[in-house]
Design a protein around this motif. Structure first.
Motif, PDB file in Angstrom:
ATOM      1  N   ASN A  58       2.182  20.587  -9.089  1.00 40.00           N
ATOM      2  CA  ASN A  58       3.284  20.412  -8.154  1.00 40.00           C
ATOM      3  C   ASN A  58       2.816  20.259  -6.714  1.00 40.00           C
ATOM      4  O   ASN A  58       3.409  19.477  -5.956  1.00 40.00           O
ATOM      5  CB  ASN A  58       4.272  21.571  -8.299  1.00 40.00           C
ATOM      6  CG  ASN A  58       5.084  21.470  -9.582  1.00 40.00           C
ATOM      7  OD1 ASN A  58       5.952  20.630  -9.717  1.00 40.00           O
ATOM      8  ND2 ASN A  58       4.771  22.329 -10.546  1.00 40.00           N
ATOM      9  N   TYR A  59       1.752  20.953  -6.343  1.00 41.02           N
ATOM     10  CA  TYR A  59       1.249  20.769  -4.980  1.00 41.02           C
ATOM     11  C   TYR A  59       0.509  19.445  -4.820  1.00 41.02           C
ATOM     12  O   TYR A  59       0.465  18.880  -3.723  1.00 41.02           O
ATOM     13  CB  TYR A  59       0.390  21.959  -4.552  1.00 41.02           C
ATOM     14  CG  TYR A  59       1.234  23.072  -3.971  1.00 41.02           C
ATOM     15  CD1 TYR A  59       1.989  22.866  -2.822  1.00 41.02           C
ATOM     16  CD2 TYR A  59       1.300  24.317  -4.580  1.00 41.02           C
ATOM     17  CE1 TYR A  59       2.788  23.865  -2.300  1.00 41.02           C
ATOM     18  CE2 TYR A  59       2.094  25.329  -4.059  1.00 41.02           C
ATOM     19  CZ  TYR A  59       2.837  25.102  -2.916  1.00 41.02           C
ATOM     20  OH  TYR A  59       3.632  26.090  -2.399  1.00 41.02           O
ATOM     21  N   ILE A  60      -0.077  18.927  -5.891  1.00 37.52           N
ATOM     22  CA  ILE A  60      -0.612  17.562  -5.834  1.00 37.52           C
ATOM     23  C   ILE A  60       0.538  16.593  -5.548  1.00 37.52           C
ATOM     24  O   ILE A  60       0.422  15.687  -4.708  1.00 37.52           O
ATOM     25  CB  ILE A  60      -1.330  17.189  -7.141  1.00 37.52           C
ATOM     26  CG1 ILE A  60      -2.679  17.917  -7.237  1.00 37.52           C
ATOM     27  CG2 ILE A  60      -1.551  15.682  -7.237  1.00 37.52           C
ATOM     28  CD1 ILE A  60      -3.377  17.736  -8.570  1.00 37.52           C
ATOM     29  N   GLY A  61       1.647  16.782  -6.241  1.00 40.98           N
ATOM     30  CA  GLY A  61       2.813  15.938  -5.997  1.00 40.98           C
ATOM     31  C   GLY A  61       3.315  16.049  -4.572  1.00 40.98           C
ATOM     32  O   GLY A  61       3.678  15.047  -3.938  1.00 40.98           O
ATOM     33  N   ILE A  62       3.353  17.275  -4.038  1.00 43.40           N
ATOM     34  CA  ILE A  62       3.810  17.489  -2.659  1.00 43.40           C
ATOM     35  C   ILE A  62       2.865  16.805  -1.673  1.00 43.40           C
ATOM     36  O   ILE A  62       3.305  16.134  -0.722  1.00 43.40           O
ATOM     37  CB  ILE A  62       3.924  18.999  -2.367  1.00 43.40           C
ATOM     38  CG1 ILE A  62       5.114  19.581  -3.142  1.00 43.40           C
ATOM     39  CG2 ILE A  62       4.075  19.260  -0.871  1.00 43.40           C
ATOM     40  CD1 ILE A  62       5.166  21.093  -3.153  1.00 43.40           C
TER      41      ILE A  62
ATOM     42  N   GLN B  92       0.828  -1.204   0.000  1.00 40.26           N
ATOM     43  CA  GLN B  92       0.000   0.000   0.000  1.00 40.26           C
ATOM     44  C   GLN B  92       0.865   1.258   0.000  1.00 40.26           C
ATOM     45  O   GLN B  92       0.566   2.237  -0.697  1.00 40.26           O
ATOM     46  CB  GLN B  92      -0.933  -0.009   1.203  1.00 40.26           C
ATOM     47  CG  GLN B  92      -2.028  -1.056   1.109  1.00 40.26           C
ATOM     48  CD  GLN B  92      -2.846  -1.156   2.383  1.00 40.26           C
ATOM     49  OE1 GLN B  92      -2.426  -0.718   3.451  1.00 40.26           O
ATOM     50  NE2 GLN B  92      -4.027  -1.746   2.279  1.00 40.26           N
ATOM     51  N   VAL B  93       1.946   1.248   0.756  1.00 45.31           N
ATOM     52  CA  VAL B  93       2.837   2.415   0.773  1.00 45.31           C
ATOM     53  C   VAL B  93       3.495   2.591  -0.596  1.00 45.31           C
ATOM     54  O   VAL B  93       3.633   3.718  -1.088  1.00 45.31           O
ATOM     55  CB  VAL B  93       3.894   2.267   1.880  1.00 45.31           C
ATOM     56  CG1 VAL B  93       4.853   3.458   1.867  1.00 45.31           C
ATOM     57  CG2 VAL B  93       3.233   2.160   3.252  1.00 45.31           C
ATOM     58  N   PHE B  94       3.878   1.484  -1.234  1.00 48.98           N
ATOM     59  CA  PHE B  94       4.479   1.579  -2.565  1.00 48.98           C
ATOM     60  C   PHE B  94       3.481   2.133  -3.573  1.00 48.98           C
ATOM     61  O   PHE B  94       3.838   2.955  -4.428  1.00 48.98           O
ATOM     62  CB  PHE B  94       4.984   0.209  -3.011  1.00 48.98           C
ATOM     63  CG  PHE B  94       5.669   0.246  -4.343  1.00 48.98           C
ATOM     64  CD1 PHE B  94       6.882   0.907  -4.506  1.00 48.98           C
ATOM     65  CD2 PHE B  94       5.114  -0.371  -5.452  1.00 48.98           C
ATOM     66  CE1 PHE B  94       7.520   0.950  -5.732  1.00 48.98           C
ATOM     67  CE2 PHE B  94       5.753  -0.339  -6.686  1.00 48.98           C
ATOM     68  CZ  PHE B  94       6.954   0.326  -6.826  1.00 48.98           C
ATOM     69  N   ALA B  95       2.227   1.708  -3.484  1.00 50.12           N
ATOM     70  CA  ALA B  95       1.194   2.249  -4.383  1.00 50.12           C
ATOM     71  C   ALA B  95       1.048   3.754  -4.187  1.00 50.12           C
ATOM     72  O   ALA B  95       0.879   4.514  -5.143  1.00 50.12           O
ATOM     73  CB  ALA B  95      -0.136   1.547  -4.145  1.00 50.12           C
ATOM     74  N   SER B  96       1.141   4.193  -2.941  1.00 51.47           N
ATOM     75  CA  SER B  96       1.061   5.631  -2.650  1.00 51.47           C
ATOM     76  C   SER B  96       2.274   6.363  -3.210  1.00 51.47           C
ATOM     77  O   SER B  96       2.167   7.497  -3.707  1.00 51.47           O
ATOM     78  CB  SER B  96       0.956   5.836  -1.140  1.00 51.47           C
ATOM     79  OG  SER B  96       0.755   7.195  -0.825  1.00 51.47           O
ATOM     80  N   LEU B  97       3.441   5.719  -3.161  1.00 49.99           N
ATOM     81  CA  LEU B  97       4.643   6.324  -3.732  1.00 49.99           C
ATOM     82  C   LEU B  97       4.504   6.492  -5.239  1.00 49.99           C
ATOM     83  O   LEU B  97       4.866   7.543  -5.793  1.00 49.99           O
ATOM     84  CB  LEU B  97       5.863   5.457  -3.409  1.00 49.99           C
ATOM     85  CG  LEU B  97       7.176   5.882  -4.070  1.00 49.99           C
ATOM     86  CD1 LEU B  97       7.628   7.250  -3.560  1.00 49.99           C
ATOM     87  CD2 LEU B  97       8.265   4.835  -3.836  1.00 49.99           C
ATOM     88  N   ILE B  98       3.980   5.486  -5.919  1.00 52.94           N
ATOM     89  CA  ILE B  98       3.782   5.590  -7.369  1.00 52.94           C
ATOM     90  C   ILE B  98       2.849   6.750  -7.688  1.00 52.94           C
ATOM     91  O   ILE B  98       3.056   7.485  -8.661  1.00 52.94           O
ATOM     92  CB  ILE B  98       3.237   4.267  -7.934  1.00 52.94           C
ATOM     93  CG1 ILE B  98       4.262   3.144  -7.736  1.00 52.94           C
ATOM     94  CG2 ILE B  98       2.890   4.408  -9.409  1.00 52.94           C
ATOM     95  CD1 ILE B  98       5.622   3.418  -8.304  1.00 52.94           C
ATOM     96  N   ALA B  99       1.833   6.949  -6.865  1.00 50.81           N
ATOM     97  CA  ALA B  99       0.929   8.092  -7.057  1.00 50.81           C
ATOM     98  C   ALA B  99       1.683   9.408  -6.883  1.00 50.81           C
ATOM     99  O   ALA B  99       1.397  10.402  -7.567  1.00 50.81           O
ATOM    100  CB  ALA B  99      -0.235   8.008  -6.077  1.00 50.81           C
ATOM    101  N   ALA B 100       2.658   9.434  -5.979  1.00 50.38           N
ATOM    102  CA  ALA B 100       3.446  10.657  -5.776  1.00 50.38           C
ATOM    103  C   ALA B 100       4.368  10.931  -6.961  1.00 50.38           C
ATOM    104  O   ALA B 100       4.655  12.090  -7.282  1.00 50.38           O
ATOM    105  CB  ALA B 100       4.263  10.538  -4.493  1.00 50.38           C
ATOM    106  N   TYR B 101       4.838   9.884  -7.626  1.00 48.81           N
ATOM    107  CA  TYR B 101       5.643  10.067  -8.833  1.00 48.81           C
ATOM    108  C   TYR B 101       4.798  10.582 -10.008  1.00 48.81           C
ATOM    109  O   TYR B 101       5.311  11.276 -10.891  1.00 48.81           O
ATOM    110  CB  TYR B 101       6.274   8.737  -9.264  1.00 48.81           C
ATOM    111  CG  TYR B 101       7.622   8.442  -8.672  1.00 48.81           C
ATOM    112  CD1 TYR B 101       8.759   9.088  -9.135  1.00 48.81           C
ATOM    113  CD2 TYR B 101       7.773   7.488  -7.665  1.00 48.81           C
ATOM    114  CE1 TYR B 101      10.013   8.802  -8.607  1.00 48.81           C
ATOM    115  CE2 TYR B 101       9.026   7.188  -7.131  1.00 48.81           C
ATOM    116  CZ  TYR B 101      10.139   7.853  -7.607  1.00 48.81           C
ATOM    117  OH  TYR B 101      11.380   7.571  -7.083  1.00 48.81           O
TER     118      TYR B 101
END
Length: 535
Positions: free
Chosen positions: A111-115, A40-49
């Motif tokens: 960019n703020y979505i990414g942040i 789940q954390v990895f899926a969230s990381l992919i969303a951040a990328y």
């Protein structure tokens, strides 16, 4: 009357069904029950990328490559013959933008979505493991990257290192030091954890070298804008030297190969933005398309359909004659990879006997104010891209060529500059410049057959810093760094532009205004940064 009756019926229906609506979530996750596993954390990381690759968002083109070139003396906006194709980009090109320009909010929001997504990975998980440590290090890299991109566009913006509550709308601009301190702290923490090398299926993710290079670049900007702070230039040199000393990267022997069709993740790519044709991107996609939109956007407008190598595009990002003339001599072949001219296109048609291209380019389709006889070449609209769309995507939006964010040549030139401006050994700076210049002379071993930086200085009377500025413009032409190099070094000047564009240039033009949509909600958020923020 009819609408009121429908509203009343809806309210009655809501009251009758309220108990049925108040149920526990079924087969879905909320923030309260997510981040419980590494997956789940990895899926969230992919969303951040994800936002890092958006070249379009909220229906607007938002490529930082476009913005970094057309604001500068490298390129004009281009477009169709109306001279008003994509009016928001025409405004940005000519320094006519106001806070209602429709490009501003998508850039800011992207960019703020990414942040926000990076903050979720950094702050939410309560798990502890080596994988979680790496995911959080990558998220800190991304948080630094998004803040740095916002700074390059808008100047100091609010630093967001926490999860905001809905009532926290009273945002104000942070100072430059506050913003760069967050970038520094995030990247230093990431460097301690990120791997030096990436496996084949990890390409595009943050590595230690990418974090070191970004930190070196951030220090370079910080030093330049902080009264040429020699200590900060020295820190930039330290982190950029770490990238070189890692021996993880090398210059591509043939400069043109960097931009050839299907060249991806070469040994020169320190940070490369990945694009994909596997997602059905279309004009209604609200967030950001996964393909590289500027390939179609910046292709040759009016090109004959029988031309053998390229398909026609929409004619944006047109190189200026000044950029074409920038490349000095016969031992610098970078122009050929950056720019293509009408005469070169016509020569190809003649040499290959292409009968169907009687008119190679219909110039009547091009913007008469911006067309100078040249088109950009680094993001060429290759015919091979045709048919790459699947799953119902728009073929114009799903071309999957990648975008360089930081190349090794950029690292070498930044390192040379940082060494020189920190008071370091110029002989070492010249060594790094000459690595780039030797490659610029063409593929193969050019030892003894290219002008070294020392010879160029003797021939032109330039200083070492002048040579660095020449090299950065020639090496990175069309890749989006030119405007930001001019801004950070205080070299933005009316002399760089034609009379009409120069007449619109003013102090506020250095930074984009924050959009009216944002300042209407965050009423303490100033449209432009105050001067004292840079002291």
């Amino acid at each position: 009357m009819k609408s009121l009756k429908l509203l009343a019926a809806s309210l009655l229906l809501f009251g009758a069904c309220k108990q049925d609506l108040e149920v526990e979530p079924v087969n879905q996750y909320l923030s309260e029950n997510f981040y419980q596993t590494e997956e789940q954390v990895f899926a969230s990381l992919i969303a951040a990328y994800d936002p890092i690759g958006w070249s379009m968002a909220m229906g607007q083109w938002i490529s930082p490559v476009m913005l970094g070139e057309i604001r500068s003396d490298n390129a004009n906006a281009g477009g169709d013959a109306s001279n008003n194709d994509q009016p928001a980009w025409q405004e940005l090109d000519d320094f006519r933008e106001t806070n209602t320009n429709t490009i501003l909010q998508p850039i800011y929001r992207k960019n703020y979505i990414g942040i926000f997504r990076a903050n979720l990975v950094i702050l939410e998980p309560e798990l502890e493991s080596a994988n979680i440590d790496r995911y959080q290090a990558e998220a800190r890299f991304l948080r630094a990257y998004y803040h740095f991109e916002l700074f390059r566009h808008f100047g100091p913006v609010p630093v967001i290192d926490r999860l905001l509550t809905p009532d926290e709308v009273g945002l104000e601009r942070s100072s430059m030091d506050e913003l760069f301190t967050l970038i520094k702290d995030d990247l230093k923490a990431a460097i301690e954890v990120l791997p030096t090398t990436l496996s084949e299926n990890e390409l595009g993710r943050a590595s230690r070298g990418a974090a070191q290079a970004l930190l070196g670049k951030a220090y370079l900007y910080w030093a330049d804008l902080d009264n040429d702070d020699a200590e900060k230039f020295g820190l930039a040199a330290q982190y950029l030297q770490d990238v070189v000393d890692s021996r993880q990267y090398q210059l591509e022997d043939d400069f043109a190969n960097l931009f050839a069709y299907e060249t991806e993740n070469s040994p020169e790519a320190v940070l490369e933005i990945q694009h994909s044709n596997l997602w059905p991107s279309d004009w209604g996609w609200f967030e950001g398309i996964e393909g590289n939109g500027i390939i179609q956007l910046c292709g040759i407008r009016g090109l004959c359909s029988d031309y053998p190598e390229y398909s026609a595009g929409w004619g944006f990002l047109l190189p200026t004659a000044d950029l074409n003339d920038h490349f000095l001599s016969d031992d610098d072949y970078r122009r050929d990879a950056a720019i293509i001219s009408l005469s070169e296109l016509e020569e190809t048609v003649t040499n290959e006997g292409i009968a169907g291209c009687g008119v190679v380019v219909d110039l009547s389709e091009n913007n008469p104010s911006d067309y100078t006889g040249f088109w950009q070449q680094k993001y060429a609209n290759y015919k091979e891209y045709e048919g790459n769309n699947i799953n119902g995507g728009d073929p114009n939006l799903t071309k999957d060529g990648n975008t360089y964010a930081i190349r090794y040549a950029d690292v070498l030139l930044m390192l040379a500059e940082a060494i020189h401006r920190s008071g370091g050994a110029d002989a070492q700076a010249l060594e790094y410049i000459n690595l780039v210049r030797e490659r610029a002379a063409g593929p193969g071993d050019n030892t003894g057959s290219f002008r070294t930086a020392q010879q160029l200085m003797a021939d032109t009377g330039w200083s070492l810093q002048d040579v660095i500025w020449y090299e950065r413009r020639a090496e990175l032409a069309g890749e989006g760094d030119r405007w930001y190099d001019l801004v950070r070094s205080g070299r933005v000047s009316n002399d760089l532009f034609d009379a009409e564009k120069a007449s619109n240039l003013k102090t506020e033009s250095i930074w984009l205004p924050i959009s009216l949509e944002e300042t209407s909600v965050a009423t303490k958020l100033s449209t432009y940064p105050e001067t004292e923020l840079f002291n």
